[in-house]
Design a protein around this motif. Sequence first.
Motif, short mmCIF file in Angstrom:
data_model
loop_
_atom_site.label_atom_id
_atom_site.label_comp_id
_atom_site.label_asym_id
_atom_site.label_seq_id
_atom_site.Cartn_x
_atom_site.Cartn_y
_atom_site.Cartn_z
N MET A 1 0.83 -1.22 0.00
CA MET A 1 0.00 0.00 0.00
C MET A 1 0.86 1.26 0.00
SD MET A 1 -3.08 0.45 2.68
CE MET A 1 -4.36 1.68 2.50
N HIS B 1 -9.75 12.24 -5.57
CA HIS B 1 -9.16 11.02 -6.15
C HIS B 1 -9.75 9.74 -5.56
CE1 HIS B 1 -6.13 14.03 -7.32
NE2 HIS B 1 -5.84 13.21 -8.32
N MET C 1 -1.01 11.34 -6.33
CA MET C 1 -2.31 10.68 -6.23
C MET C 1 -2.84 10.31 -7.62
SD MET C 1 -4.35 12.90 -3.37
CE MET C 1 -3.74 13.10 -1.70
N ILE D 1 -9.63 8.70 -2.51
CA ILE D 1 -8.68 8.11 -1.56
C ILE D 1 -9.16 8.39 -0.14
CG2 ILE D 1 -6.31 8.24 -0.70
CD1 ILE D 1 -5.49 9.14 -3.55
N GLN E 1 -2.91 4.97 -1.73
CA GLN E 1 -4.19 4.30 -1.44
C GLN E 1 -4.83 4.83 -0.16
OE1 GLN E 1 -1.42 2.28 -2.69
NE2 GLN E 1 -2.51 2.81 -4.56
N ALA E 2 -4.08 5.62 0.61
CA ALA E 2 -4.66 6.20 1.84
C ALA E 2 -3.82 7.40 2.24
CB ALA E 2 -4.69 5.18 2.97
N GLY F 1 -1.85 7.08 -9.02
CA GLY F 1 -2.36 5.86 -8.36
C GLY F 1 -1.38 5.31 -7.34
N TRP F 2 -0.40 6.14 -6.91
CA TRP F 2 0.61 5.67 -5.96
C TRP F 2 0.13 5.69 -4.53
CZ3 TRP F 2 5.43 8.78 -8.09
CH2 TRP F 2 5.74 8.29 -9.37
#
Length: 359
Positions: free
Chosen positions: A165, A275, A238, A277, A244-245, A241-242
């Motif tokens: 992640m 995004h 973001m 997220i 996730q939180a 897609g790097w």
Amino acid sequence: MSYTSAGQTHTYEPLSSVSWGGDHLILLDQRLLPEDIVYLKLYTPEEVWEGIHSMKVRGAPAIGIAAAFGVVLGGLQYAGDQPGEWLQQVRTTCDYLATSRPTAVNLFWALDRIKLTAEKLAETLSDRTALNAALLAEAEAIRAEDEDVCRRIGENALPLFKDGMGILTHCNAGGLATAKYGTALAPMYLAHEQGMNIKVFADETRPVLQGARLTAFELQQAGIDVTLLADNMAAMVMSKGWVQAVIVGTDRVAANGDVANKIGTYGLAVLAKAHGIPFYVACPLSTIDLNTKTGADIPIEERPAEEITEGFGKRTAPHGVKVYNPAFDVTPNEYVTAIITEKGMVQAPYSENLKKLFE
Ligand SMILES: CSC[C@H]1O[C@H](OP(=O)(O)O)[C@H](O)[C@@H]1O
């Protein structure tokens, strides 16, 4: 603390920001990190006030812990034999230290707690040495409890993480901002201890650079995969897609779930929402202030222009230019996916769910 990499177990002792030295407070001067590790010995409430105000010690829980020990130093200054006079000295010290910084509610939470303890002690103890020893025990308890609370925050936030992640964080909500482990960084340490491969993106966090100087330092020391970003890079990272939180700390959560945190946090929350997220806030109950109704009621500290115009050891702006330097901003609760505390995770509707934490 320890972690395993390539079959090798690595142990290390993270730096402690605040500790007691017998008759003085020991502060790690966080303004000098990461290049220099300098521990200061503080003997008076005035030195503690300056240490908080100048951010030698910073981070909501760490500020509260330092202030609690600062009150102990105030009590030690009393040389008489009247419990009432000792108590007045303690109360005066609490009121003085409360003026050191306005936003982190942990400062006021810790001062209120140590003042209440002193008032109870003065009802039953008359010996000055006994009074001071008991007040020191309370300050030590505040510190020790924070360490346990931060670990529990980490345990409660850990299920949000999974192998591989990408996690973005802002400022420093690590061990340096607390007694140990941190709040937002606590689950990162636990994930790493359990062999989870997480990739952390740390915003440098202008103008004081807590992300670059402190978070990147802490996570690198722990062997955690950390990538440093300038503050204007979060949107691009973001979009790739790097991430996730996003997980951050906070200095004060209002009763409706609005969150005050380091300047730049609100923008991150808007970007995260844009995004898709999740945006998490990690904090102890001592940072949740039900007496502050909404984010609009949170006092926002404004700091010296020089933090912006004289960074990096040289002047970075023309003399006389107007500067606006708020140290915090407020993220409206609708941007907050969840607040993770030592008692578990809280989600909207925050007004009623935050209250339940204290029932
Ligand atoms: C775990 S509290 C950390 C919190 O405090 C920092 O502010 P400062 O460095 O100015 O004390 C920042 O807002 C962090 O999120």
